[in-house]
Design an enzyme around this catalytic site. Structure first.
Site, short mmCIF file in Angstrom:
data_model
loop_
_atom_site.label_atom_id
_atom_site.label_comp_id
_atom_site.label_asym_id
_atom_site.label_seq_id
_atom_site.Cartn_x
_atom_site.Cartn_y
_atom_site.Cartn_z
N LYS A 419 45.12 42.41 32.56
CA LYS A 419 44.29 42.74 33.72
C LYS A 419 43.67 44.13 33.59
O LYS A 419 42.52 44.35 33.98
CB LYS A 419 45.13 42.63 35.00
CG LYS A 419 45.50 41.18 35.37
CD LYS A 419 46.36 41.11 36.62
CE LYS A 419 46.79 39.68 36.94
NZ LYS A 419 45.72 38.82 37.42
N SER A 441 48.63 37.10 42.44
CA SER A 441 49.43 36.58 43.55
C SER A 441 50.72 37.36 43.73
O SER A 441 51.41 37.20 44.73
CB SER A 441 49.75 35.10 43.33
OG SER A 441 50.45 34.93 42.11
N HIS A 462 43.55 37.42 47.12
CA HIS A 462 44.47 36.38 46.65
C HIS A 462 44.04 35.03 47.22
O HIS A 462 44.20 34.76 48.41
CB HIS A 462 45.91 36.73 47.06
CG HIS A 462 46.90 35.67 46.73
ND1 HIS A 462 48.06 35.49 47.46
CD2 HIS A 462 46.92 34.70 45.77
CE1 HIS A 462 48.73 34.47 46.96
NE2 HIS A 462 48.07 33.98 45.94
#
Length: 726
Positions: A419, A441, A462
């Site tokens: 990420k 999440s 999310h």
């Protein structure tokens, strides 16, 4: 007796009603509530409708009536705010009886009455139309016709449980009402719910006038001598068979959590054993039972009042103009990225769908193609609309194509390093004003934002799977996320027609953290030697949409183990103690020793045979032998509900979740917490905070400290408070 002029003047003087009369004496009454986007049956409506009805009936020169709307919908139901204020049986009974009195007068007046529905007619709006002699609807894909009251714990109280079965037959009426099904005009025409469709307003009004002229002495079928309910009344052998099976079928789906379903069955059974007038009275009594039930109050409170507060921007920072995303970049074209691309393009945005391989990006775009092909096959889209949407999605492997994006949404694997690389590559290309969002999440947003040059513009969005169907987006605010970024994130979620809840940063945030307690509790029960079938039955009895072991298979045991291990490493690196949940050794054994990772590999807690239905893995009871003494079903149900509600209270206490509305709506829309309870915090309110604390302590003494009530609950119990937003 009034004159023509009197009739017109009387109706035109009513708030939200206007009238025209043609040379043939056909009166057209238009409903137009100027202070609302849609017409509803609320304060003042019933009295005005009664006045309109009397003046029309008593006007000899008024030969027929067309009831229509000035809006692109007809009437969308009762004003739920008014229903939420009902406190006594008398109030509930009078509310529906007063309107039904006018509707009954109208349909027995001897004059033809046509409902000209400009669009959607739901609940009380459709019940108005059912009391008309002829019903026409504009054939638009946006038009929905139905009686969905059951979704708020109510039954149709404006005559729906009596007129609908007399029109379409008892079996079809029960199906529509107990499931809250909404039909498109063509389907409604096919079953006889409406009499005709029209291409536009002019066509509809022309048809309405022609029908009135052809039927000057109109009468409802059920008022004609010798009328028989299509398919038979409640005593007919075929219908008796329906009623002997229907309660069991309803209970199989609702597990006794929705009394409105039983009340609908009873209202139809009893009401269709007698004449229409007695049937309408019977319906009113069952409506009262629904309106005063805890289930209805819970559902209205959360799924109406609190949901509307969220939609009106309760959690959006003030002082920022509404923003619109024109171009969005999505990193990762897996299931989540593909779904986000679809809903963004559907909202009219340009989409850049980026993946490491062009084949992956193509597969992600193909997800939209499949959804659109399905919509076309159901008559809800066209080839032109499909192509227009697909043209908005550009697939790529190059970060250079992100130039000009207002928003980036990263939807790659749950790994901090991967990420971080996405963040750095994106920020090298995007503008200074662009917002960067992660669809993580579980990973803390503040931690992920460390890879950003501008952590104030970094936020969590999310989504839930499947994105095209799930209504919620959980917006996560990191420690450095500023209000301008939150406002933009909130506006984007509204732009794609989803419901936003806003939470503060923490591991697992709100939804993943609390959802995890449900499946983990089910797994812990298995480890204790509770029979897996008892666990799954308790899950359904609790009102959850899926039982815990089946749900864990869907989510994947390997993913859950990855999250548990990641949490362990993170806490230990922060110098904190990691306390393993009793579910963890079960998950480790299933994944590491047995390779049973869940549905994705066709074996988890369930087996998934290629040509058969899934079933619990028979060897579970050998792996975890069933103990001789099994706890009561109530204990199992309480464990599954209380563990979720208690964890939510801890989230509220820690300021992870900011509002009661966000907690309740997020729990229902996010992971399906029992809707009949009105959400996790409303469940505590409904039980009573003091009783919840008492029961939690009982569960803690039997099953472990995780049930010990949150400190905030102990304090609220002693001061007599409950969860409400200020």
């Amino acid at each position: 007796m009034t004159t023509n002029t009197d009739s017109i003047d009387i109706i035109n003087n009513l708030a939200n009603f206007s009238v025209q009369r043609d040379d043939d004496g056909i009166v057209m009454v238009t409903i137009d509530q100027s202070d609302r986007k849609m017409n509803v049956i609320g304060d003042g409506f019933t009295d005005a409708f009664a006045t309109m009805t009397d003046s029309f009936i008593n006007d000899e020169s008024a030969k027929g009536l067309i009831l229509t709307s000035a809006k692109d919908s007809f009437v969308v139901g009762a004003d739920i705010d008014q229903l939420s204020r009902i406190e006594t049986a008398e109030q509930a009974f009078d509310l529906v009886e007063d309107l039904k009195g006018s509707l009954r007068k109208l349909e027995t007046s001897g004059k033809p009455v046509v409902a000209a529905m400009t669009g959607t007619a739901l609940g009380g709006g459709l019940e108005l139309a059912l009391a008309c002699h002829y019903r026409i609807a504009i054939d638009s894909p946006k038009t929905k016709l139905g009686l969905p009251e059951v979704k708020l714990g109510l039954l149709p109280g404006g005559g729906g449980t009596q007129r609908l079965p007399r029109l379409v037959g008892i079996q079809k009426a029960l199906e529509l009402m107990t499931q809250g099904i909404e039909l498109r005009p063509k389907a409604a025409l096919d079953i006889g719910l409406i009499d005709a469709t029209a291409s536009d307003n002019d066509d509809m009004l022309a048809q309405a006038k022609a029908w009135i002229e052809a039927n000057p002495k109109a009468q409802q079928p059920w008022d004609k001598k010798g009328f028989k309910i299509p398919g038979g009344d409640s005593k007919h052998p075929k219908v008796v068979q329906v009623f002997s099976i229907a309660p069991a079928m309803a209970n199989q789906k609702s597990h006794g959590n929705y009394p409105a379903i039983t009340h609908i069955l009873s209202s139809v059974f009893e009401g269709c054993s007698t004449d229409i007038d007695n049937g309408l009275k019977i319906e009113s009594r069952f409506f009262v039972a629904c309106a005063l039930s805890d289930v209805s109050k819970n559902m209205i409170n959360t799924l109406w009042t609190q949901l509307n507060s969220i939609k009106k921007g309760q959690s959006r920072p003030e002082g920022f103009e509404r923003s619109k995303v024109s171009k969005v970049g999505i990193l990762g074209a897996g299931m989540m990225g593909a779904g986000i691309a679809y809903v963004s393009a559907k909202a009219g945005m340009q989409v850049v769908l980026l993946d490491t391989a062009i084949e992956g990006a193509e597969k992600g775009k193909n997800y939209s193609t499949k959804l659109l092909d399905k919509a076309i096959s159901r008559g809800r889209s066209t080839e032109e609309k499909k192509q227009a949407l697909l043209d908005l999605i550009k697939i790529t492997t190059s970060y250079d194509d992100l130039e000009g994006c207002d928003l980036i949404i990263e939807a790659v694997f749950e790994d901090v390093d991967i990420k971080a690389e996405c963040t750095r590559k994106s920020e090298a290309v995007i503008s200074e004003t662009a917002v960067y969002a992660s669809n993580t999440s579980t990973l803390p947003i503040t931690e992920l934002a460390k890879a950003s040059k501008r952590p104030n513009q970094f936020i969590g969005l999310h989504f839930f799977s499947p994105v095209d169907k799930m209504p919620l987006v959980e917006i996560i605010v990191g420690e450095e996320t500023d209000d301008a970024t939150l406002a933009k994130g909130f506006d984007y979620v509204g732009q794609i027609a989803k419901t936003p809840i806003v939470v503060n940063d923490s591991r697992g945030f709100y939804t993943s953290r609390v959802f995890g307690t449900y499946v983990s509790e089910g797994i812990a029960m298995l480890g204790e030697g509770i029979h897996p079938r008892s666990i799954e039955v308790a899950g359904m009895k609790s009102g959850m949409p899926m039982p815990p072991l089946a749900l864990q298979d869907e989510v994947s045991l390997s993913l859950s183990l990855h999250v548990m291990q990641q949490t362990k490493r993170a806490l230990e690196s922060e110098g904190k103690t990691f306390t393993a949940h009793p579910a963890m050794p079960v998950v480790e054994k299933m994944v590491k020793e047995l390779g049973r990772e869940g549905k994705k590999v066709a074996k988890g807690f369930y087996d998934y045979p290629e040509n058969g239905e899934k079933h619990l893995w028979p060897e579970l009871t050998e792996l975890y032998p069933t103990t001789d003494e099994q706890p009561s079903q109530q204990d199992l149900v309480d464990r599954l509900l209380y563990v979720q509600a208690n964890e939510t209270a801890k989230c509220f206490e820690e300021n992870v979740v900011r509002t009661v509305a966000d907690a309740n709506v997020g729990s229902i829309f996010g992971w399906g917490f029992a809707p009949n309870q009105g959400g996790t915090l409303q469940f505590i309110n409904s039980v009573g905070v003091d009783k919840f604390v008492e029961r939690s302590r009982e569960l803690a003494s039997k099953y472990g400290e995780r049930f010990a009530p949150a400190q905030i609950l102990v304090e609220m119990a002693s001061s007599g408070e409950e969860f409400v937003d200020g």
